[in-house]
Design a protein around this motif. Sequence first.
Motif, PDB file in Angstrom:
ATOM      1  N   GLU A  39     -33.017 -35.725   5.456  1.00  0.00           N
ATOM      2  CA  GLU A  39     -32.065 -34.508   5.943  1.00  0.00           C
ATOM      3  C   GLU A  39     -30.600 -35.224   6.704  1.00  0.00           C
ATOM      4  O   GLU A  39     -30.586 -34.925   8.155  1.00  0.00           O
ATOM      5  CB  GLU A  39     -33.195 -33.484   6.817  1.00  0.00           C
ATOM      6  N   VAL A  40     -30.667 -36.402   6.151  1.00  0.00           N
ATOM      7  CA  VAL A  40     -29.235 -37.036   6.835  1.00  0.00           C
ATOM      8  C   VAL A  40     -28.109 -36.357   7.033  1.00  0.00           C
ATOM      9  O   VAL A  40     -27.575 -36.491   6.208  1.00  0.00           O
ATOM     10  CB  VAL A  40     -29.389 -38.788   5.966  1.00  0.00           C
ATOM     11  N   ARG A  41     -26.818 -36.271   8.478  1.00  0.00           N
ATOM     12  CA  ARG A  41     -26.298 -36.078   8.143  1.00  0.00           C
ATOM     13  C   ARG A  41     -25.284 -36.919   8.829  1.00  0.00           C
ATOM     14  O   ARG A  41     -25.594 -37.062   9.717  1.00  0.00           O
ATOM     15  CB  ARG A  41     -26.178 -34.120   8.471  1.00  0.00           C
ATOM     16  N   TYR A  46     -18.503 -37.802  15.104  1.00  0.00           N
ATOM     17  CA  TYR A  46     -19.129 -37.320  15.778  1.00  0.00           C
ATOM     18  C   TYR A  46     -20.739 -37.730  16.007  1.00  0.00           C
ATOM     19  O   TYR A  46     -21.325 -37.976  17.150  1.00  0.00           O
ATOM     20  CB  TYR A  46     -19.950 -35.918  15.786  1.00  0.00           C
ATOM     21  N   GLY A  47     -20.583 -38.321  14.847  1.00  0.00           N
ATOM     22  CA  GLY A  47     -22.445 -39.469  14.527  1.00  0.00           C
ATOM     23  C   GLY A  47     -23.189 -39.465  12.857  1.00  0.00           C
ATOM     24  O   GLY A  47     -22.266 -38.327  12.863  1.00  0.00           O
ATOM     25  N   ILE A  48     -24.115 -39.675  13.819  1.00  0.00           N
ATOM     26  CA  ILE A  48     -24.876 -39.089  12.167  1.00  0.00           C
ATOM     27  C   ILE A  48     -26.837 -39.098  13.407  1.00  0.00           C
ATOM     28  O   ILE A  48     -27.021 -39.046  14.681  1.00  0.00           O
ATOM     29  CB  ILE A  48     -25.209 -39.935  11.784  1.00  0.00           C
ATOM     30  N   GLU A  49     -27.636 -37.779  11.968  1.00  0.00           N
ATOM     31  CA  GLU A  49     -28.756 -37.453  12.515  1.00  0.00           C
ATOM     32  C   GLU A  49     -29.230 -37.428  11.136  1.00  0.00           C
ATOM     33  O   GLU A  49     -28.975 -37.277  10.141  1.00  0.00           O
ATOM     34  CB  GLU A  49     -28.000 -36.428  13.501  1.00  0.00           C
ATOM     35  N   GLY A  50     -30.495 -37.546  11.641  1.00  0.00           N
ATOM     36  CA  GLY A  50     -31.848 -37.457  10.293  1.00  0.00           C
ATOM     37  C   GLY A  50     -32.739 -37.441  10.977  1.00  0.00           C
ATOM     38  O   GLY A  50     -33.388 -37.453  11.978  1.00  0.00           O
ATOM     39  N   LEU A  51     -33.857 -37.501   9.966  1.00  0.00           N
ATOM     40  CA  LEU A  51     -35.794 -37.028  10.241  1.00  0.00           C
ATOM     41  C   LEU A  51     -36.064 -38.565   9.728  1.00  0.00           C
ATOM     42  O   LEU A  51     -36.030 -38.656   8.640  1.00  0.00           O
ATOM     43  CB  LEU A  51     -35.947 -35.935   9.906  1.00  0.00           C
ATOM     44  N   VAL A  52     -36.970 -39.234  11.036  1.00  0.00           N
ATOM     45  CA  VAL A  52     -36.965 -40.303  10.836  1.00  0.00           C
ATOM     46  C   VAL A  52     -38.825 -39.845  10.647  1.00  0.00           C
ATOM     47  O   VAL A  52     -39.549 -39.961  12.505  1.00  0.00           O
ATOM     48  CB  VAL A  52     -36.695 -41.555  11.551  1.00  0.00           C
ATOM     49  N   GLY A  53     -39.840 -40.093  10.072  1.00  0.00           N
ATOM     50  CA  GLY A  53     -41.484 -39.722  11.022  1.00  0.00           C
ATOM     51  C   GLY A  53     -41.523 -38.535  11.684  1.00  0.00           C
ATOM     52  O   GLY A  53     -42.250 -38.357  12.393  1.00  0.00           O
ATOM     53  N   ARG A  85     -39.428 -37.238  13.485  1.00  0.00           N
ATOM     54  CA  ARG A  85     -38.019 -37.256  14.517  1.00  0.00           C
ATOM     55  C   ARG A  85     -36.897 -36.729  14.274  1.00  0.00           C
ATOM     56  O   ARG A  85     -36.487 -37.418  14.086  1.00  0.00           O
ATOM     57  CB  ARG A  85     -38.816 -38.109  15.572  1.00  0.00           C
ATOM     58  N   ARG A  86     -37.094 -36.650  15.086  1.00  0.00           N
ATOM     59  CA  ARG A  86     -35.398 -36.039  14.959  1.00  0.00           C
ATOM     60  C   ARG A  86     -33.720 -36.774  15.758  1.00  0.00           C
ATOM     61  O   ARG A  86     -34.265 -36.900  17.753  1.00  0.00           O
ATOM     62  CB  ARG A  86     -34.382 -34.587  15.420  1.00  0.00           C
ATOM     63  N   VAL A  87     -33.459 -37.575  15.242  1.00  0.00           N
ATOM     64  CA  VAL A  87     -32.708 -38.874  15.852  1.00  0.00           C
ATOM     65  C   VAL A  87     -31.682 -38.580  16.000  1.00  0.00           C
ATOM     66  O   VAL A  87     -30.590 -38.825  14.476  1.00  0.00           O
ATOM     67  CB  VAL A  87     -32.997 -40.210  15.043  1.00  0.00           C
ATOM     68  N   ARG A  88     -30.445 -38.952  16.591  1.00  0.00           N
ATOM     69  CA  ARG A  88     -29.544 -38.146  16.606  1.00  0.00           C
ATOM     70  C   ARG A  88     -28.364 -39.635  17.177  1.00  0.00           C
ATOM     71  O   ARG A  88     -29.472 -40.050  18.352  1.00  0.00           O
ATOM     72  CB  ARG A  88     -28.491 -37.459  17.195  1.00  0.00           C
ATOM     73  N   LEU A  89     -27.653 -40.227  16.269  1.00  0.00           N
ATOM     74  CA  LEU A  89     -26.853 -41.384  17.490  1.00  0.00           C
ATOM     75  C   LEU A  89     -24.886 -40.671  17.554  1.00  0.00           C
ATOM     76  O   LEU A  89     -24.594 -40.508  16.073  1.00  0.00           O
ATOM     77  CB  LEU A  89     -27.017 -42.541  16.577  1.00  0.00           C
ATOM     78  N   THR A 135     -30.426 -40.084  21.093  1.00  0.00           N
ATOM     79  CA  THR A 135     -31.700 -39.025  20.981  1.00  0.00           C
ATOM     80  C   THR A 135     -32.777 -39.298  20.498  1.00  0.00           C
ATOM     81  O   THR A 135     -32.509 -39.333  19.116  1.00  0.00           O
ATOM     82  CB  THR A 135     -30.371 -38.128  22.223  1.00  0.00           C
ATOM     83  N   VAL A 136     -33.575 -39.252  20.813  1.00  0.00           N
ATOM     84  CA  VAL A 136     -35.362 -38.445  20.174  1.00  0.00           C
ATOM     85  C   VAL A 136     -35.466 -37.268  20.315  1.00  0.00           C
ATOM     86  O   VAL A 136     -36.080 -37.230  21.796  1.00  0.00           O
ATOM     87  CB  VAL A 136     -35.570 -39.754  19.940  1.00  0.00           C
ATOM     88  N   ASP A 137     -35.701 -36.626  19.320  1.00  0.00           N
ATOM     89  CA  ASP A 137     -35.846 -34.787  19.622  1.00  0.00           C
ATOM     90  C   ASP A 137     -35.101 -34.056  20.796  1.00  0.00           C
ATOM     91  O   ASP A 137     -35.500 -34.256  22.013  1.00  0.00           O
ATOM     92  CB  ASP A 137     -36.951 -34.734  20.341  1.00  0.00           C
ATOM     93  N   GLY A 138     -34.260 -35.037  20.952  1.00  0.00           N
ATOM     94  CA  GLY A 138     -32.423 -34.104  21.962  1.00  0.00           C
ATOM     95  C   GLY A 138     -32.968 -34.779  23.522  1.00  0.00           C
ATOM     96  O   GLY A 138     -32.044 -34.762  24.022  1.00  0.00           O
TER      97      GLY A 138
END
Length: 773
Positions: free
Chosen positions: A384-386, A391-398, A400-404, A421-424
């Motif tokens: 689910e990489v967007r 603004y940045g990039i985010e996705g699910l890793v294992g 966990r919601r990871v956003r940069l 940020t990890v899981d907000g």
Amino acid sequence: MRREQGLFAGTAVLTVAGMVAIWVRGPAGSAGTAADRLGGVEIAGGAAQWLWIAAALLGLGWSTVTLGAAVRRREPSVDVIAWLALVGALWVGEPFAGAVIAVMLAGGALLEGRAQARARRELGLLAERMPRIARRDSAAGPVVVAVEEVAVGDRLVVGAGEVVPVDGRLSGPAVLDESALTGEPMPVERRAGEEVRSGVVNAGAAMRLTAIATARDSTYAGVVRLVEQARAGSASFVRMADRWAVAFVPLTLLLAGAAWAVSGDPVRAVAVLVVATPCPLLLAAPIAIMSGISRAARSGVVVKGGGALERLAAGQVLLIDKTGTLTEGRPRLVDVVVAPGGALAADEVLRLAASVEQSSAHVLAGAIVSAAHGRGLRPGAADEVRERHGYGIEGLVGGRRVRLGRTAAPTDDELLTVAVTVDGAPAGVLRLEDPLRPQGPRMIRALRRAGIRRVVLVTGDQGDGAAAVGRIVGADEVFAGCDPAGKLALVRAEQHRPRDQRPGQQQPPGRERRKRTIMVGDGVNDAPALAAADVGVALAARGMTASAQAADVVLTVDRIDVLADAILIARRSRGVAVAAVATGMGLAVVAMLAAAAGLLPPVAGALVQEGIDLGAIAMAMAALIPGRVRTVTLRPEDVATARRLFDEHREMRPLVERVRSVADALGEPPRLEPVRRLVTDLDRLLAHERAEEAELLPIMARALGGTEVTSGLSRTHAEIEFQVGRLNRIVNDGKAPDVIDVRRLLYGLYAILRLHNAQEEEGAFSLVPGGGS
């Protein structure tokens, strides 16, 4: 090309056949001496005379056609002297002299035709190597598509021995043959996260990459376009030589007419015309200039024509952009700062960030992924990489919601920061920098030795970073905060600046004299200044931007130090051209005077002129011989050793940054366990420094001439060993150490290591192709 070959073959065969006919006829009792027979006088009506007349008529026809074309183009042409010499030789009964002139003209046409054919052939070979297809990775396996269908962000597979179709970022390690772009014959190892360019060959196992450019915007397509533009045109010296030759026409006619008037013998006038054909100017100068362009191309420098080469040779002032030119233009991770009270360690923050970024084509993504692999981390799969631009990039890793995302602009404009940020919840901050190219200071020194009198650093950056870079590389002046219009104004100001005056100051009357400027840049914002400078130099190793189109010289290798070599090559080529022309024309003038005095008949004059032409052309071709350049050549075994040590050097970078992180985290009372773990890990660094002392420094001494150049590095090796040993004793002697002493030792060690690494990269690893970055 076939016409030139036919003309040369026809005139040469007819001339030689006539000579054979004379010597065959000679023993049959023909009258006269050998000299008489060669003069064509005693065998009037014989076969030899008609063969030579035919050769002269061939040359006359060719000369007439070229003269007619010059008239239609309204261009002056010195072929009029050759045309008059051919007509005169036939008129006064000197067909052999006319035949020799015809052979001389045909030889010049053949040389020019061969040079043009070679350029077309090399361009054809480049075009043939252009990738036509690509293999796009999909869930069902690789799918073959036309290279034009590849889009930015596509994941591609490149098999062993295949050409990389578009510029991309590696998903894993690879071994590449980059000789088509760099001329470096040895395969190069690239790590995951590094960028690769189209046109290079996969010299290892199958590899995967993410496209970061389309086929049209990729490196190899741009190189082919540049080569098309770089066909050797008429240089300013060649044009000046043409003007000299045209001015030579009335002098020749005046001297020929005077010889005829004084002696009453038209043969003397013909002899003057025969030896006056200015082939040294017509052939020697272009050959030397084209040879220089060819030599520069072997170093990875594409010069767009002879005029650009000559202006490069005359350069006096260098204006150079900072970002992407003196700096690498590729961010490098320098530290991972975990959030206060965060549950994740620095390596885990980096691993999660790299897991998301490995699907991105953003410039920061490569640095983050490469840093993770450099620390031995294995990024996981991201779902689910967007990615949202700006603004940045985010996705699910294992799970966990990871956003940069980029943080607010830092106070230190040399650093970029990315929040994770990890899981907000805040997890940490990645700190990146655009490091200085290790070759930069050496290049500036080499440019000064090559004749550059003034170096000006121009940049759009603000703050103290530009001034610091200027001091490191040795610039004479630094101008920060320059927009494209400001850079353009600086170029124009430098072109008219007296030697002892800065831009913006009022110029004293009578002191203005135009300087030859060289502007070096790599971005779109540099294009106006590149176009305004006498020579615009663009770095295009990572893509063909507007700067490459506006520039006169393009560096296709990712090293700026080759510019110094290109200037030396340009100056040597111009010197060779001047020497060849001056020598050839000087000898031609002497021969003309001898012919006017009756000491050189037309036949002998034609042979003398042929010898002068061959000598001048041979001098001009000396430009192909390698001359003095800045590039240091290492033995293959030394290159392999240096690359191995440089790989270890890069692996030590996170450990060096950890020294500062441990110092920052010291509390009161100090937490000694992280310090003790650090000291244990520093044993690996010491082993690496000892290997450099034993293996790298001797290589550097051989390449640069003596152990004096390595004494400073050897001294810092000893200091690092001493400081680590001292730190070990303080934290492991069983006593409670003073936190101030421990922090002071750590910060001092960090400063020494950073400075030492920079010195090694500049002084040693920058000598290695592909090293120092």
